[in-house]
Design a protein around this motif. Structure first.
Motif, mmCIF file in Angstrom:
data_model
loop_
_atom_site.group_PDB
_atom_site.id
_atom_site.type_symbol
_atom_site.label_atom_id
_atom_site.label_comp_id
_atom_site.label_asym_id
_atom_site.label_seq_id
_atom_site.Cartn_x
_atom_site.Cartn_y
_atom_site.Cartn_z
ATOM 1 N N LEU A 161 0.832 -1.212 0.000
ATOM 2 C CA LEU A 161 0.000 0.000 0.000
ATOM 3 C C LEU A 161 0.863 1.258 0.000
ATOM 4 N N VAL A 162 1.879 1.253 0.809
ATOM 5 C CA VAL A 162 2.769 2.429 0.852
ATOM 6 C C VAL A 162 3.451 2.630 -0.498
ATOM 7 N N GLU A 163 3.919 1.522 -1.069
ATOM 8 C CA GLU A 163 4.576 1.615 -2.366
ATOM 9 C C GLU A 163 3.610 2.118 -3.437
ATOM 10 N N HIS A 164 2.369 1.640 -3.390
ATOM 11 C CA HIS A 164 1.367 2.096 -4.344
ATOM 12 C C HIS A 164 1.073 3.589 -4.165
ATOM 13 N N GLY A 165 0.985 4.006 -2.941
ATOM 14 C CA GLY A 165 0.739 5.440 -2.706
ATOM 15 C C GLY A 165 1.887 6.305 -3.187
ATOM 16 N N LEU A 166 3.093 5.840 -2.951
ATOM 17 C CA LEU A 166 4.248 6.605 -3.414
ATOM 18 C C LEU A 166 4.250 6.726 -4.927
ATOM 19 N N ASN A 167 3.931 5.650 -5.628
ATOM 20 C CA ASN A 167 3.892 5.685 -7.090
ATOM 21 C C ASN A 167 2.843 6.676 -7.587
ATOM 22 N N GLU A 168 1.693 6.707 -7.012
ATOM 23 C CA GLU A 168 0.647 7.650 -7.432
ATOM 24 C C GLU A 168 1.082 9.089 -7.177
ATOM 25 N N ILE A 221 4.049 10.256 -7.183
ATOM 26 C CA ILE A 221 5.084 10.607 -8.163
ATOM 27 C C ILE A 221 4.436 10.966 -9.501
ATOM 28 N N HIS A 222 3.440 10.218 -9.929
ATOM 29 C CA HIS A 222 2.752 10.506 -11.184
ATOM 30 C C HIS A 222 2.051 11.876 -11.115
ATOM 31 N N ILE A 223 1.465 12.124 -10.019
ATOM 32 C CA ILE A 223 0.751 13.413 -9.892
ATOM 33 C C ILE A 223 1.743 14.577 -9.951
ATOM 34 N N ARG A 224 2.838 14.470 -9.273
ATOM 35 C CA ARG A 224 3.851 15.532 -9.308
ATOM 36 C C ARG A 224 4.421 15.724 -10.720
ATOM 37 N N GLY A 225 4.616 14.602 -11.372
ATOM 38 C CA GLY A 225 5.129 14.720 -12.753
ATOM 39 C C GLY A 225 4.154 15.417 -13.675
#
Length: 512
Positions: A495-502, A504-508
């Motif tokens: 879950l933490v890894e999934h949240g981090l990935n999302e 990152i996409h939003i910031r990009g």
């Protein structure tokens, strides 16, 4: 009238007797005028009639306190033991004993009865138990129940009429419930054996330590005659710190022959008043004979149930007798008799256990001796084998020395050929040597496998195995719990890894 199987001492209606020695049970004595039955186990009063098994003062039926004997002074020891002449007159004693036995057997079990007294006693007992008329109202019914309870218990007085004396309830009454039937061993000693039992109010250790003094004292009681010698047959412990001593007296005649004084003669002498006083000073509380019962006496005893014992119970006791040749039914009335037999049983159990311990020690000692003997035998066998080989070597050298310088003879040549033939057969691969080698290899393999299997074989105690299972179960539960925690942590990490990935996409997307 007491019914207590004990050393008789008491009055009618109560039992104050001490415990009788092992093997005896009470005394079939004469009856008093106040009792309806003649089967008494207490000291009977002198009513002038012949006792059940002897004189007017029976000292207890220990098989027997005078079967076919009388306690009068006329049945003394021969022709004058009181005057120091010893047991003379044995030629006339036989005739006297036969006359006594005929007289005794004539009225052996003919106990005096008083029909009117017994009839009145039965009527009064029935009235006290069923229809008392003491109060004249409903309280008489309560009184009847109370009288029944006293009769069942075997003690108390039953009041039923103001003009009549109350009924005395004893344990001999047929309504008493505290009764049973046991079995006692019948003695197998002859009258010629001369065995008389003396019960001392002393411990066995005291009797054994003073055994020689006791023999001398009894010899003085017998008048100190040099032709008489007192011998002790056996000493046995009894309950209540009492001891049973079995004695017999040997009379030696001037011509060198000797014989035992008959039991009846010796017992009759001990029952004389002055002799009894001397015995009491030595600590004797009871004296009785130990002779076997005649078939007529046994038959009479079995045919007539004791007083207060149901004939049906008595018949059943005869049927249940485990050994009718050696045992005889004995009525047990009251807790006093039960306690006495319990003490005797405990005493015999202790004696048996002591004897078993001694036997066990002897067996252990014999086993040790056997082991030592077997080891010595094996040692001597090895020594014999060694000596045989050495002897054979000496003979060989001697024979070689003797035959040196001589040519080989024909018989010796024949023996040499036979030996060579045997040697060749043994050395042949397909003959005995090959088979022996094969057997030796198989034996070595079996020994090797057996040693390996014996090393791998082990046993675990059941309790230890249970503890191991419990420990392994706890370990398994701990591992399962740890696995569940790891799985939860992995899900959290995902879950933490999934949240981090999302994120990152939003910031990009924002920066673009």
């Amino acid at each position: 009238m007491a019914f207590n199987f004990g050393a008789p001492s008491g009055t009618s209606g109560t039992s104050t007797a001490t415990a009788a020695p092992a093997g005896g049970f009470g005394g079939f004595g004469t009856t008093s005028t106040t009792a309806g039955s003649a089967f008494s186990f207490s000291a009977p009063t002198n009513t002038g009639t012949t006792g059940l098994f002897g004189g007017t003062q029976n000292k207890g039926f220990g098989f027997g306190a005078g079967f076919g004997t009388t306690t009068g002074t006329s049945a003394g020891l021969g022709t004058g033991l009181g005057t120091g002449l010893g047991f003379g007159g044995f030629n006339t004693q036989q005739q006297q004993q036969q006359q006594q036995q005929q007289t005794t057997l004539g009225g052996l079990f003919n106990q005096p009865t008083q029909a009117p007294t017994q009839s009145n006693q039965l009527i009064n007992t029935a009235s006290a138990l069923s229809a008392p008329t003491l109060l004249g109202d409903e309280r008489d019914a309560i009184l009847a129940k109370w009288n029944q309870l006293q009769a069942f218990w075997g003690t108390g007085k039953g009041y039923f009429n103001t003009n009549t004396q109350p009924v005395e309830f004893t344990q001999e009454n047929p309504f008493c419930r505290f009764k049973a039937v046991g079995y006692s061993c019948m003695p197998n000693n002859k009258d010629e054996d001369g065995l008389v039992v003396l019960v001392f109010n002393k411990k066995e250790t005291d009797i054994r330590s003073q055994q020689q003094q006791l023999v001398e004292s009894l010899h003085k009681v017998l008048g100190g005659n040099q032709t008489l010698s007192v011998n002790i047959e056996g000493i046995k412990t009894l309950p209540d710190d009492q001891t049973e001593v079995v004695i017999y007296v040997v009379e030696r005649s001037p011509n060198g022959t000797s014989r035992r004084v008959p039991t009846t003669t010796l017992y009759a002498h001990f029952e004389q008043a002055n002799i009894k006083t001397q015995l009491q000073q030595l600590g004797v509380t009871l004296s009785m004979t130990r002779t076997e019962l005649s078939p007529a006496q046994i038959k009479q005893l079995l045919q007539n149930p004791p007083a207060g014992v149901d004939p049906i119970i008595w018949e059943q006791a005869k049927v249940d007798n485990p050994d009718s040749e050696k045992l005889i039914p004995v009525p047990m009335v009251g807790f006093r008799e039960l306690l006495r037999r319990l003490k005797v049983q405990d005493q015999m159990t202790k004696q048996h256990q002591t004897r078993l311990d001694i036997i066990s020690e002897d067996i252990s000692e014999l086993q040790k001796n056997q082991t030592t003997t077997m080891a010595k035998i094996a040692q001597y066998k090895r020594k014999l084998m060694d000596l045989s080989h050495r002897t054979l070597q000496v003979l060989i050298k001697q024979e070689i020395q003797r035959k040196s310088g001589y040519a080989i003879q024909a018989d010796e040549e024949q023996l040499r050929v036979q030996l060579d033939t045997i040697q060749c057969e043994l050395n042949a691969p397909t003959q005995f040597k090959g088979r022996l080698n094969e057997l030796m290899s198989q034996i070595r393999m079996q020994n090797h496998f057996g040693a390996v299997k014996s090393e791998e074989r082990y046993y675990i105690d059941a309790d230890l195995l249970r503890e191991i299972k419990q420990h392994l179960k706890q370990q398994q539960e701990g591992l399962s719990h740890l696995i569940s925690i790891i799985k939860d942590d992995l899900e959290d990490i995902k879950l933490v890894e999934h949240g981090l990935n999302e994120s990152i996409h939003i910031r990009g997307g924002v920066f673009s």
